[in-house]
Design an enzyme around this catalytic site. Structure first.
Site, PDB file in Angstrom:
ATOM      1  N   ASP A 130       3.707   2.796   2.660  1.00 55.18           N
ATOM      2  CA  ASP A 130       3.326   3.782   3.254  1.00 55.18           C
ATOM      3  C   ASP A 130       2.065   4.281   2.736  1.00 55.18           C
ATOM      4  OD1 ASP A 130       5.687   4.485   4.547  1.00 55.18           O
ATOM      5  OD2 ASP A 130       6.879   5.410   2.866  1.00 55.18           O
TER       6      ASP A 130
ATOM      7  N   ASP B 186       3.211   6.285  -3.608  1.00 47.58           N
ATOM      8  CA  ASP B 186       4.408   5.411  -3.933  1.00 47.58           C
ATOM      9  C   ASP B 186       3.965   4.073  -3.135  1.00 47.58           C
ATOM     10  OD1 ASP B 186       6.070   6.375  -5.589  1.00 47.58           O
ATOM     11  OD2 ASP B 186       7.830   6.561  -4.178  1.00 47.58           O
TER      12      ASP B 186
ATOM     13  N   GLU C  42       8.312  -2.861   2.524  1.00 42.67           N
ATOM     14  CA  GLU C  42       8.947  -2.074   1.632  1.00 42.67           C
ATOM     15  C   GLU C  42       9.886  -1.006   2.242  1.00 42.67           C
ATOM     16  OE1 GLU C  42      10.453   0.383  -1.678  1.00 42.67           O
ATOM     17  OE2 GLU C  42       9.337   0.950  -0.214  1.00 42.67           O
TER      18      GLU C  42
ATOM     19  N   ASP D 294       1.052   6.760   1.044  1.00 46.56           N
ATOM     20  CA  ASP D 294       1.160   7.625  -0.062  1.00 46.56           C
ATOM     21  C   ASP D 294       1.268   6.819  -1.523  1.00 46.56           C
ATOM     22  OD1 ASP D 294       3.633   6.554  -0.436  1.00 46.56           O
ATOM     23  OD2 ASP D 294       5.040   7.952   0.270  1.00 46.56           O
TER      24      ASP D 294
END
Ligand code: TSJ
Length: 646
Positions: free
Chosen positions: A506, A510, A433, A508
């Site tokens: 990632d 998101d 992504e 995190d």
């Protein structure tokens, strides 16, 4: 005197011989534990508990036990109790030993002496208490029976205390405590949720049985007492609890022939997903088998017959099996004397007569139900007709894509940077992504076997969409084309173009959201990819530590601290700088290759699905319409927000 000797000798010889067999038997378990409990990882560790509990449930099935407790003690030992008759303690004529001893020291003894009429032989299940004993550093059993408390102790299968009476009692039942052998298992830590889920399942499958599970490892440990009078009916409403049911009460059907019994509970919801969970002798059969086949054929036949009879289905039209199961939650539970488990993982029921039994029950009782409940019948048939039309629309959408993109001719999407190797067993697809991350991945990869598919923005939440939307979705279509194996009923694993599908996002919130969306898509439309272990999550590093010319990365806070301590020891004077990676996009191609993509150095997390119900819940709750359960779930699982595992 001489007569006595003649009497004694053969018995003693027999005992010696059987003792040798005993040792050989349990030695075999310790040599190849995987053969008896599947594996020595966490799954095998939990299997020990199921094995013991199965014996207590047999006692409940025999009608003598009402309560079972399972406790995880401090130090990760396990105690299981029941209030059954207590394992027999009398001397067995064949061995000259107490039955209790034989249960724990002879392989497969469980099935041999009476009781446990439904005991299953072979496969992963029902291998008995002796296997658990062989794989335990120590095990203690206490039997309350006929006024006395009997106790016996073992270590790694060997007797450390002969059976003896240690007191008096007015209760009856069996208590077993064991500590899994650290020499045998990769991990010794029990997971409360895993045991809880399994015990809840057993409580649903044995309506009226009380099962209490307690985590006593800490002060504020969890505990749950479960008893479901409604049995599998309550199982179905429980699975549907965060969904909108189309009729209030589940449809319940039951019947038996000879020594076999089959029950089915089913309830439709307004979603599109099928949750069909089947069991044979309380053992989950994820690969299905004769009971599922019988149910599916009968369901399709009955709905078509009813729809045609009342003019809801017109002329030659028919609804397909998939149409009939859209939004259906169903539990099939059969109990039979000699269950045959087939298939690669022995999780498929093979007894053909069970198909006839289930088919007959559903044919007769579902038809009757529909006749008696015309409003519910109408709702169900309308639902199946809608599914049928959506499937038609999806087929047209598919044709459209084929024409537009030449999918048929194997054209690949523009966003895919393919690899050179053509053998799927050797290739990997990274789904990445974000612009810069995809750029780094393309720059850093080994293009001989690693392909990169770039994705921009979040993909469609398939939990709220139908199959025709999925085909037309501009985020998902490139994934479908790259993988080449189709989706839904067209799915064909043989056409899969990469045997490792790696989601790289990632570390995190998101990134976690993107992973979850992707996994929802795979789970709903390409489930075999997850079931058969083709899907992975890349594990990017969290920290970069630099000291002089040395650069190291850490994948967790613990590792960061360890590396930092290590670097400090080397040379106490130079400054260490620690930076948190903000995202994959921050890494240059070389860094990304070294830390996250190089097969020699990276770590991948395989996405597993050992509990389809739990995964279904997770997706329903995370992706569905209802806000309250989602909030609750996220709060409860906050510590897993980054590492969503199921
Ligand atoms: F697995 C196990 F052996 F460790 C174990 C067995 C563990 C636990 C928690 C319970 C049991 C167990 C066994 N509970 N109840 C029984 N019942 C018998 O073994 C039993 C009792 C009486 C008779 C009989 O015919 O009188 C027959 C059986 C099989």
């Amino acid at each position: 005197m001489s007569e006595e000797l003649i009497e004694m000798t053969p018995v003693e010889q027999e005992y010696d011989a059987s003792q040798i067999q005993v040792l050989e038997g349990l030695e075999a378990v310790r040599k190849r534990p995987g053969m008896y409990i599947g594996s020595t990882s966490a799954s095998g560790l939990h299997h020990l508990v199921y094995e013991i509990v199965d014996n207590a449930i047999d006692e409940a099935l025999a009608g003598y036990c009402k309560h079972i407790t399972v406790t995880i003690n401090p130090g990760d030992t396990i105690t299981v109790t029941d209030d059954g008759r207590g394992i027999p303690v009398d001397i067995q004529p064949q061995t000259g030993r107490p039955a209790l001893e034989v249960v724990y020291t002879v392989l497969h003894a469980g099935g041999k002496f009476g009781g446990g009429g439904y005991k299953v032989s072979g496969g992963l299940h029902g291998v008995g208490a002796s296997v658990v004993n062989a794989l335990s550093e120590w095990l203690t059993v206490e039997v309350h029976k006929e006024g006395k408390i009997y106790q016996m102790k073992f270590s790694r299968g060997n007797i450390t205390q002969e059976m003896r009476v240690i007191g008096q009692t007015d209760k009856h039942g069996t208590t077993v405590t064991f500590k899994p052998d650290p020499e045998m298992f990769d991990t010794l830590e029990y997971d409360y949720d895993t045991l809880h889920t399994r015990m809840r399942e057993q409580a649903f499958l044995n309506g009226g049985l009380h099962i209490t599970i307690t985590d006593a490892r800490s002060e504020k440990g969890e505990s749950d007492s479960m008893c479901y009078e409604g049995g599998i009916r309550e199982f179905v409403t429980w699975i549907n609890r965060n969904k909108t049911a189309l009729h209030v009460d589940p449809i319940y059907m039951v019947g038996s022939k000879d020594d076999s019994i089959a029950e089915i509970a089913m309830q439709y919801n307004d979603g599109f997903n099928e949750v069909l969970v089947s069991f044979a002798n309380d053992i989950h059969t994820p690969e299905g088998g004769m009971h599922e086949t019988g149910f599916k054929t009968a369901l399709t036949r009955v709905l078509n017959a009813y729809g045609t009879k009342y003019g809801i289905i017109k002329g030659e039209d028919k609804v397909s099996g998939e149409d009939c199961r859209e939004g259906l939650t169903a539990i099939i539970s059969v109990k039979l004397p000699e269950a045959q488990f087939e298939g690669q993982t022995k999780q498929k029921l093979g007894n053909a007569y069970i198909r006839t039994l289930v088919d007959n029950i559903v044919s007769a009782q579902l038809s009757e139900f529909l006749e008696e409940n015309p409003a519910v019948a109408r709702t169900i048939l309308d639902k199946a007709m809608m599914a049928n039309r959506a499937r038609e629309a999806a087929r047209r959408a598919r044709e459209n894509i084929r024409r537009k993109t030449g999918l048929e001719g194997g054209r690949l999407p523009g966003k895919l940077s393919d690899c050179n190797e053509r053998d799927p067993a050797l290739t990997e697809l990274y789904i990445v992504e974000g612009d810069s991350a995809a750029g780094s991945a393309k720059g850093g990869r080994d293009s001989r076997f690693q392909a990169i598919l770039a994705m921009w923005g979040k993909c469609l939440n398939v939990e709220k969409a139908r199959v025709d939307k999925v085909y037309n979705n501009d985020k998902l279509a490139p994934i479908i084309q790259s993988l080449g194996c189709g989706i839904g009923e067209e799915f064909n694993l043989e056409k899969l173009r990469y045997h490792k599908i790696i989601i790289m996002a990632d570390a995190d919130v998101d990134g976690s959201h993107i992973r979850t969306l992707m996994l929802t898509f795979f789970f709903r439309y390409m489930r075999p990819l997850i079931e058969q272990g083709y899907v992975y999550a890349a594990v990017p590093p969290l920290y970069k530590l630099v000291k002089g010319k040395t650069t190291r990365v850490a994948y967790s806070d613990e590792e960061r601290d360890a590396i930092s301590a290590e670097l400090r020891e080397d040379n106490p004077n130079t400054k260490i700088t620690i930076n948190r990676f903000k995202g994959l996009g921050e890494m240059d191609p070389h860094e990304l290759w070294e830390t996250t993509m190089d097969p020699e150095r990276r770590s991948l997390r395989r996405i597993t699905l050992n509990d389809a119900i739990r995964a279904d819940q997770t997706f329903t709750v995370l992706m569905g319409e209802e806000v309250e359960p989602r909030k609750e779930f996220i709060e409860r699982n906050a510590k897993y927000a980054v590492n969503l595992d199921f």
